[in-house]
Write a protein that holds these residues in place. Sequence first.
Motif, PDB file in Angstrom:
ATOM      1  N   MET A 174      12.012   2.963   2.071  1.00 42.37           N
ATOM      2  CA  MET A 174      13.289   2.928   2.782  1.00 42.37           C
ATOM      3  C   MET A 174      13.169   2.072   4.043  1.00 42.37           C
ATOM      4  N   LYS A 175      14.245   1.432   4.418  1.00 43.91           N
ATOM      5  CA  LYS A 175      14.223   0.645   5.656  1.00 43.91           C
ATOM      6  C   LYS A 175      14.041   1.545   6.879  1.00 43.91           C
ATOM      7  N   ALA A 176      14.413   2.809   6.749  1.00 42.16           N
ATOM      8  CA  ALA A 176      14.296   3.750   7.864  1.00 42.16           C
ATOM      9  C   ALA A 176      12.912   4.385   7.951  1.00 42.16           C
ATOM     10  N   ARG A 177      11.958   3.888   7.156  1.00 39.87           N
ATOM     11  CA  ARG A 177      10.590   4.419   7.258  1.00 39.87           C
ATOM     12  C   ARG A 177       9.948   3.921   8.550  1.00 39.87           C
ATOM     13  N   ARG A 178       8.861   4.549   8.963  1.00 39.81           N
ATOM     14  CA  ARG A 178       8.095   4.064  10.119  1.00 39.81           C
ATOM     15  C   ARG A 178       7.365   2.784   9.704  1.00 39.81           C
ATOM     16  N   HIS A 179       7.567   1.710  10.440  1.00 40.05           N
ATOM     17  CA  HIS A 179       6.964   0.425  10.071  1.00 40.05           C
ATOM     18  C   HIS A 179       5.589   0.238  10.717  1.00 40.05           C
TER      19      HIS A 179
END
Length: 292
Positions: free
Chosen positions: A229-234
């Motif tokens: 997901m784009k909202a994961r911790r990068h």
Amino acid sequence: MSDGFVDRRQVGRRFSRVAASYDRADFFAREIDRRMQERLDYVKVEPGRILDLGCSRGGSFAGLAARYPAAELLGIDISPAMLQAGLPVRPGWQRWLNLGRQNGVQRLAGDAAKLPLNSQSTAVVWSNLLLHWLDDPLPALAEVYRVLEVGGLLMFSTLGPDSLKELRSAFADGYAHTQRFIDMHDLGDMLVACGFADPVMDMEVLTLTYDSFDEMLGELRAAGSGCAMKARRHGLTGRQAWAGARDAYERLRSNGKLPATFEVVYGHAWKAAPKQTADGRAIIRFDAPRRK
């Protein structure tokens, strides 16, 4: 659901990284494939061509080929590495570089929402555990409808909202740690919106158990099933966040094991003859009178 929740490139990267060893980590996908294949016992169809959409290394090919020996098999996947890893290795030969037809199966790298196929060119579309990796299943389902011939069958599995609920609840850092899973009733509505007739949806809950939190995470990663997901911790997750998640998950231990829930959603639907033209005009069919 079109705002861009899923990092499509990350999905491809994760599965490409594990492609070489995926056949040692895909037991869950193989089990769901087996259950889907059993459902074909109740379906009467003699397909000329079958598309396996999201085929990975081709784990469904053998079962489909055995059931429908006269059918042409085509596999499409986002990851060329997965397609390549599924090709046979011959003694003294390097792995084939051409992802074309091998062992009677055509393999293509492609996007589920932009299928490189002609309209009404496929009798069956088979898709095992793909839809939850898409940002929005609707465009992919519309493409499936387009490429299916009239009377063609779509059969799929995906994961529903209760999947990995324990992992989601273990973290309290505000980031996504699993995919976003869509309710089966919403998927049914999408099928109807695309024009499919009488979709049938059902689900079952499977619970896997593990000795440790790290064992579960390792198994998910080995199968390419980390969060995309784009909202994961990068960046890196800090020690404190990991410790908190382990402690929270540990409180779920029962009979010496840690649970991981998977809500498996199954669906199938048929492409009926269209009721209107592309410009909205109704199609009225007259059956020819029977000759006595």
